[in-house]
Design an enzyme around this catalytic site. Structure first.
Site, PDB file in Angstrom:
ATOM      1  N   LYS A 190       0.825  -1.216   0.000  1.00 43.21           N
ATOM      2  CA  LYS A 190       0.000   0.000   0.000  1.00 43.21           C
ATOM      3  C   LYS A 190       0.863   1.272   0.000  1.00 43.21           C
ATOM      4  O   LYS A 190       2.053   1.210   0.256  1.00 43.21           O
ATOM      5  CB  LYS A 190      -0.969  -0.036   1.194  1.00 43.21           C
ATOM      6  CG  LYS A 190      -1.937  -1.237   1.142  1.00 43.21           C
ATOM      7  CD  LYS A 190      -3.012  -1.093   0.078  1.00 43.21           C
ATOM      8  CE  LYS A 190      -3.648  -2.370  -0.412  1.00 43.21           C
ATOM      9  NZ  LYS A 190      -4.429  -3.157   0.516  1.00 43.21           N
TER      10      LYS A 190
HETATM   11  C1  LIG Z   1      -5.493  -4.313   0.815  1.00 45.30           C
HETATM   12  C2  LIG Z   1      -6.958  -4.127   0.874  1.00 45.30           C
HETATM   13  C3  LIG Z   1      -7.696  -4.463   2.022  1.00 45.30           C
HETATM   14  C4  LIG Z   1      -7.110  -5.202   3.171  1.00 45.30           C
HETATM   15  O1  LIG Z   1      -6.080  -4.544   3.811  1.00 45.30           O
HETATM   16  P1  LIG Z   1      -5.289  -5.321   4.955  1.00 45.30           P
HETATM   17  O2  LIG Z   1      -4.525  -4.244   5.650  1.00 45.30           O
HETATM   18  O3  LIG Z   1      -4.404  -6.309   4.259  1.00 45.30           O
HETATM   19  O4  LIG Z   1      -6.276  -5.968   5.823  1.00 45.30           O
HETATM   20  C5  LIG Z   1      -9.036  -4.143   2.065  1.00 45.30           C
HETATM   21  N1  LIG Z   1      -9.646  -3.552   1.008  1.00 45.30           N
HETATM   22  C6  LIG Z   1      -8.980  -3.236  -0.109  1.00 45.30           C
HETATM   23  C7  LIG Z   1      -9.717  -2.564  -1.225  1.00 45.30           C
HETATM   24  C8  LIG Z   1      -7.620  -3.537  -0.229  1.00 45.30           C
HETATM   25  O5  LIG Z   1      -6.963  -3.257  -1.355  1.00 45.30           O
END
Ligand SMILES: *Cc1c(COP(=O)(O)O)cnc(C)c1O
Length: 387
Positions: free
Chosen positions: A184
């Site tokens: 991210k």
């Molecule tokens: C990455 C992601 C998540 C989950 O994030 P985590 O921190 O891994 O739990 C949820 N929604 C979307 C749209 C994502 O891209």
């Protein structure tokens, strides 16, 4: 050089994060403590929200928001089919029914008309997902929800830095969950943050993050009067963020502007280069927003090609180019088909986008040389397979 492997993602980490993590380890405080407090304060300032609560994932954050809102058996929660499974999984986790809506094929975000159609007396919350970092139509979503006393909880996994009509995502709805997963825009390895301006939701989330204990570990062990004492006020979860991760998060937040600037630069290079390739549709960007550029998603005009998207990706893999697809629609997954009766064909815009979409390598650590290599390799496959 021209056949160098270009991965889909590589984190952008330097000595600052490394030193900060080492310092945290040397301090002896590894779990939730002073670094988490500092990260929460900086994050709340950054988005302008009253509360920021660190958790160990965005998934945990979304789950806690639904729990705090008292959502469960007999309730419905609406989200989009164009999202990562976690967004729908947490709805199932609290015992509510996931209700899906189709997308706008330009923005890939929740279609407002379909959303309005899907609202019933049982709808308790709406979870918009800001795809790739482009905000949903929040004014319209908030209006629909407020008229009916429905919560809005944003999945902002892609949307740190995103602005909607001048407002920071994280300070618009009842609660927002961010992700600091490895890929991210801001990463802590694993991690997440919930922001809210609602005191009651914040207190509930804080308690549920750590077993349902009425005070967190830091307060307990630093309060000399009764260091051993705690009370369980609800059977909570184990979703707290360790200080080691927060140490990394603080440094990532410090350089977020720099990283976002680079994302925008790369996006501009891609968009400029692919504008002249009719088989490639570049991302649409709305007016009056600030796009966080988490993903750079192209849509292949497959009608103009001799092969489909999957074969196109295979060809890119042969050229040593890592790519991905965002996302496999929720209603395509066996669990959701079997338990909620979803079928292929239910959400035509979502399927249209899924069949054409490719996420290109896109991260601040990319060199210009790599960016131009990505363009060349995509163009090379297009040349080979165009009709
Ligand atoms: C990455 C992601 C998540 C989950 O994030 P985590 O921190 O891994 O739990 C949820 N929604 C979307 C749209 C994502 O891209």
């Amino acid at each position: 050089m021209s056949d160098e492997f270009i991965p889909f993602y590589k984190p952008y980490i330097d000595k600052k994060e490394i030193n900060s993590v080492v310092e945290s380890m040397e301090s002896g405080w590894l779990t939730t403590g002073p670094k988490v407090k500092e990260f929460q304060n900086k994050f709340a300032d950054y988005v302008g929200s009253k509360h920021a609560l660190a958790v160990n994932s965005c998934t945990a954050g979304l789950h806690l928001l639904l729990v705090a809102a008292g959502i469960g058996e007999g309730d419905e929660v609406i989200t989009t089919s164009m999202t990562f499974a976690a967004t729908a999984n947490v709805i199932v986790e609290v015992g509510a029914k996931p209700v899906l809506v189709d997308i706008d094929p330009k923005t890939f975000n929740m279609d407002i008309q379909d959303l309005e159609r899907k609202i019933t007396d049982k709808t308790k919350a709406i979870i918009p997902v800001h795809m790739a970092g482009q905000p949903c139509e929040m004014d319209e979503i908030m209006k629909l929800a407020k008229e009916r006393d429905i919560y809005v909880f944003e999945d902002a996994a892609h949307a740190i830095w995103t602005k909607y009509k001048g407002k920071m995502v994280g300070n618009i709805s009842d609660g927002t969950a961010f992700s600091f997963y490895a890929t991210k825009n801001l990463c802590t390895g694993e991690g997440g943050m919930v922001t809210t301006n609602n005191d009651e939701l914040a207190e509930n989330i804080r308690i549920n993050t750590l077993h349902g204990i009425s005070r967190d570990a830091y307060d307990r062990y630093t309060n000399k009067e009764a260091s051993w004492y705690y009370e369980i006020v609800t059977p909570g979860y184990k979703y707290n963020m360790p200080d080691i991760n927060a140490a990394m998060g603080i440094e990532q937040l410090n350089k977020l502007e720099e990283m976002q600037k680079r994302r925008k630069e790369i996006a501009d290079i891609y968009t400029e280069a692919f504008k002249e390739v009719p088989e490639v549709k570049v991302p649409y960007v709305k007016d009056d927003i600030r796009h966080a550029w988490h993903l750079y998603i192209i849509l292949l005009e497959v009608e103009m090609l001799k092969i489909d998207r999957n074969e196109f990706i295979n060809k890119l893999t042969e050229l040593n180019l890592g790519t991905s697809v965002h996302f496999i629609p929720i209603h395509f997954h066996p669990y959701y088909k079997e338990n909620y009766g979803f079928e292929e064909g239910d959400f035509p815009n979502c399927e249209y986008v899924f069949e054409r979409n490719i996420s290109l390598p896109f991260y601040p650590a990319m060199t210009d040389e790599q960016v131009y290599q990505v363009i060349d390799r995509v163009k090379q496959v297009i040349e080979e397979v165009r009709r």
